[in-house]
Design an enzyme around this catalytic site. Structure first.
Site, mmCIF file in Angstrom:
data_model
loop_
_atom_site.group_PDB
_atom_site.id
_atom_site.type_symbol
_atom_site.label_atom_id
_atom_site.label_comp_id
_atom_site.label_asym_id
_atom_site.label_seq_id
_atom_site.Cartn_x
_atom_site.Cartn_y
_atom_site.Cartn_z
ATOM 1 C CB SER A 12 -0.861 0.016 1.259
ATOM 2 O OG SER A 12 -0.065 0.437 2.370
ATOM 3 C CG ASP A 13 1.612 5.826 -1.223
ATOM 4 O OD1 ASP A 13 1.531 6.586 -2.193
ATOM 5 O OD2 ASP A 13 2.530 5.898 -0.373
ATOM 6 C CE1 TYR A 14 3.140 7.759 6.782
ATOM 7 C CE2 TYR A 14 5.262 6.969 6.006
ATOM 8 C CZ TYR A 14 4.483 7.527 6.989
ATOM 9 O OH TYR A 14 5.056 7.849 8.195
#
Ligand code: GLC
Length: 737
Positions: free
Chosen positions: A262-264
């Site tokens: 996932s992104d942050y």
């Protein structure tokens, strides 16, 4: 480790061990000097949890990471090594020009070399995975992250993404010079509504497939080991919880079987999006949609063990995710060498070597785009030259996405000018001219405040005017602040700061012979400056060797060859824009009526500088464009010939571009689409034959039958030196005889 041993290891892991392989805590939890690329959740995490986590991000340093690795493996019941990840977007300690500038080189070979050097330096300092290439197509200069993209064209972006993956990964990830690549942000993140970061993306499936997916696919086909989800929603679903994107397209159609991260915090942000009720729900949705690692999100940490133990998430799904993570660690050889060859000795041997700096300098010279050069004011002749502007002294010519580079390593334009002035015959004087920002300007990490702003700028401007009066030629070093581009840095006004515009006007009133060096992470609205300046050289965010590379071009040692990869608008209101859109039913036709056509009343449709545009110090002519045949079947090919001649007095490099137009399709087709380019260097008077081959594969698109295929019909062939080329030839694709 052999596959069967890896599988045995997987089966031997407890649920807790498996879940923690999918958890990634921010590097700041392990080391005080980690970089934050998002907000840090202050929830305390125990040393046990930190040691159990499968990976971390945003810290680097051989000894530091070896200590973290040792501590983690001691805590791990099966002593599984961690993965260390970092945004090595365009260089590690040797910082190359930002990707929008690397794209402007139109040289995938050069970009691959830069990625390989970045990997060598990052790997020596303990990094295993980079969160690059960013393969997001961009059309809206209001979006701050244009700087990280290679531009508005699917074909160029695909060539560059694949080149970066090859450069980062090499042939064998066990090689201590290579790191795993991560294609991001899947998918369509660059189309955020109104250019506002993190915003929703409204793209038809057709547009997503035609323009946005090809570059991700090219990176995956080049072997990228990881893909990252985007922050945004598509079709009303956050990417991180979007089964169509993640399972049907990424895993199904593209056949990606690597790690999906996932992104942050994008997993837990599905609660903010309003898709999920709580972290448990977010963890469930992300897992069900194939997200393997939760980056700093805490959702997997909070809920995944419970979800597996109560059967909500089948053990098979957990094993699928953990298997991918273990396979990546195995591909890197971490079970044999948890340090992947990193050492302080190795780092000292490879970081910022003369060879790396020479490559960075070459990349700078090839990334600069000469937008204007009236009276051939460039290259700078011997004489009195005033170098003025807020970017003159600034050695920090890195983009916002180059944490591991250091400004102290860079030479400013001023220092580079002083080093070359004598040899170039320049008598030089310097003045800052103005502050970089207007007082009170917000940038991505705060607000610029200067209590002495007015008086300081009055003094600086008066000094600059004096210098302009003395000089034969003025070089103005202007641009946007590095923190006005990058993540969370969307802007509605794309002009230079007012204080810089005033400086320009004051200097121009004194001396009209002005060449502007323009530093930016996006196309800017240049306004009168573009009319009044004699020359404008786009320098982007050029990195460690920015100063010297720029002076190499100013002195004429190197002729500029860069090409615009994202259009420069006349006005913000033109955004988003692209060269390869659709005709509409009422296109503006040269010489045709303007009433009741697709146009603006108050601005041209065309950009000030289009995709593919860029000048040289010499001149080129393209002539004798021909096709080897007037028609082809799907099994045949057509060769395109063109003559390119250097009609000027100095050596130079041109990028010959091939565009195709499918006149009629079962869905409307782009008015032009880049399908090939060749970078050709010629001596004065030299003339060569440039060839392209048109294949049936180049004619395919996502038809109304929802298949990726070509359709018989007439095609136009444009061969030019930028996307505004109008002359064309035609051929027909026919069914087999
Ligand atoms: C950021 C960015 C992403 C980056 C990640 C880790 O929020 O969106 O591109 O790789 O966090 O730093």
């Amino acid at each position: 480790m052999k596959d069967q041993d890896l599988e045995a290891l997987l089966q031997d892991l407890s649920v807790e061990e498996k879940v923690y392989q999918l958890i990634q805590y921010q590097g700041a939890n392990y080391s005080d000097d980690a970089v934050l690329t998002g907000l840090l959740d202050q929830n305390h995490i125990t040393p046990h949890e930190l040691g159990m986590a499968g990976s971390t991000l945003c810290i680097w340093g051989a000894d530091k990471l070896k200590k973290i690795q040792d501590a983690a493996m001691a805590i791990q019941p099966h002593h599984i090594p961690m993965l260390f990840m970092l945004d090595v977007i365009h260089g590690h300690r040797t910082v190359f020009p930002c990707p929008l500038a690397l794209g402007a080189t139109f040289s995938p070979e050069l970009v691959e070399e830069c990625a390989a050097v970045a990997a060598r330096e990052a790997a020596a300092e303990g990094i295993h995975v980079t969160f690059a290439p960013m393969a997001d197509l961009v059309r809206d200069a209001r979006w701050g992250r244009c700087m990280e993209s290679t531009g508005e064209d699917p074909y160029l972006n695909g060539r560059m993404a694949a080149a970066m993956v090859r450069g980062f990964q090499g042939d064998d990830l066990r090689n201590p010079d290579h790191i795993a690549a991560c294609v991001k942000h899947f998918a369509g993140y660059g189309a955020a509504v109104a250019g506002m970061d993190y915003q929703n993306v409204e793209l038809s499936e057709h547009t997503l497939r035609e323009y946005y997916l090809p570059a991700y696919q090219a990176g995956i086909e080049a072997g990228a080991k990881m893909v990252m989800t985007g922050f945004h929603t598509y079709n009303g679903l956050p990417c991180t919880g979007n089964a169509w994107l993640m399972r049907d397209i990424l895993r199904g159609e593209m056949g990606f079987d690597g790690v999906l991260i996932s992104d942050y915090c994008a997993v837990n942000e599905m609660v903010s999006h309003g898709l999920c009720e709580d972290l448990r729900d977010a963890a469930r949705v992300a897992m069900e949609n194939g997200v393997d690692i939760d980056m700093e999100g805490r959702s997997y940490a909070a809920a995944l063990i419970g979800l597996v133990e109560d059967g909500t998430i089948p053990m098979a799904r957990l094993d699928e995710a953990v298997r991918r993570v273990l396979k990546l660690k195995n591909a890197l050889g971490l079970f044999e060498d948890p340090y992947h060859g990193a050492s302080e000795t190795q780092a000292k041997a490879v970081v910022r070597t003369e060879e790396h700096r020479a490559l960075a300098r070459r990349a700078v010279t090839q990334s600069l785009v000469l937008l204007k050069n009236d009276d051939a004011i460039l290259p700078l002749r011997p004489g009195k030259i005033a170098f003025i502007g807020p970017y003159l002294e600034d050695a920090d010519l890195r983009s916002a996405w180059s944490f591991s580079g250091e400004a102290a390593d860079n030479r400013s334009v001023r220092a580079a000018v002083k080093a070359q002035a004598v040899r170039a015959g320049w008598e030089v004087r310097f003045s800052q001219g103005s502050t970089l920002l207007d007082n009170g300007t917000r940038h991505a990490l705060g607000v610029y405040r200067n209590d002495d702003f007015l008086l300081e700028n009055q003094r600086l401007c008066a000094e600059a005017v004096e210098l302009a009066r003395w000089a034969d030629t003025v070089v103005l070093c202007l641009g946007e602040h590095r923190l006005q581009t990058g993540e969370a840095a969307s802007r509605v006004w794309l002009r230079l700061p007012e204080v810089q515009q005033k400086l320009f006007s004051a200097v121009a009133a004194e001396n009209p012979r002005i060449a502007v060096l323009l530093f930016s992470g996006r196309p800017l609205v240049l306004g009168e400056m573009a009319e009044q300046a004699k020359a404008v050289l786009a320098c982007w965010m050029p990195g460690t060797e920015g100063g010297d590379g720029i002076v190499d071009v100013l002195s004429g040692s190197v002729s500029p060859s860069g090409k615009v990869t994202m259009a420069f608008p006349f006005a913000e209101g033109q955004e988003p824009m692209c060269y390869n859109g659709y005709s509409t039913g009422r296109p503006q036709v040269p010489g045709g009526p303007s009433e009741y056509t697709s146009r603006y009343l108050d601005c041209p449709n065309a950009p000030r500088y289009p995709f593919g545009y860029g000048l040289s110090y010499t001149t080129f002519t393209l002539s004798e464009v021909s096709l080897s045949a007037k028609q082809m079947t799907k099994k045949e090919m057509i060769t395109v010939h063109a003559k390119l001649e250097n009609t000027g007095t100095v050596a130079g490099t041109e990028v010959v571009q091939l565009y195709l137009q499918d006149l009629v399709g079962s869905r409307v087709r782009p008015v032009k689409a880049l399908k090939g380019f060749q970078k050709v260097s010629l001596q004065p008077g030299e003339r060569v034959d440039v060839q392209f081959t048109i294949t049936e594969e180049m004619l395919r698109f996502y038809t109304a039958r929802n298949r990726f295929e070509s359709e018989p019909g007439v095609f136009r062939v444009y061969v030019g030196t930028d996307s505004s080329v109008e002359e064309y030839l035609e051929f027909r694709l026919v069914e087999e005889g």
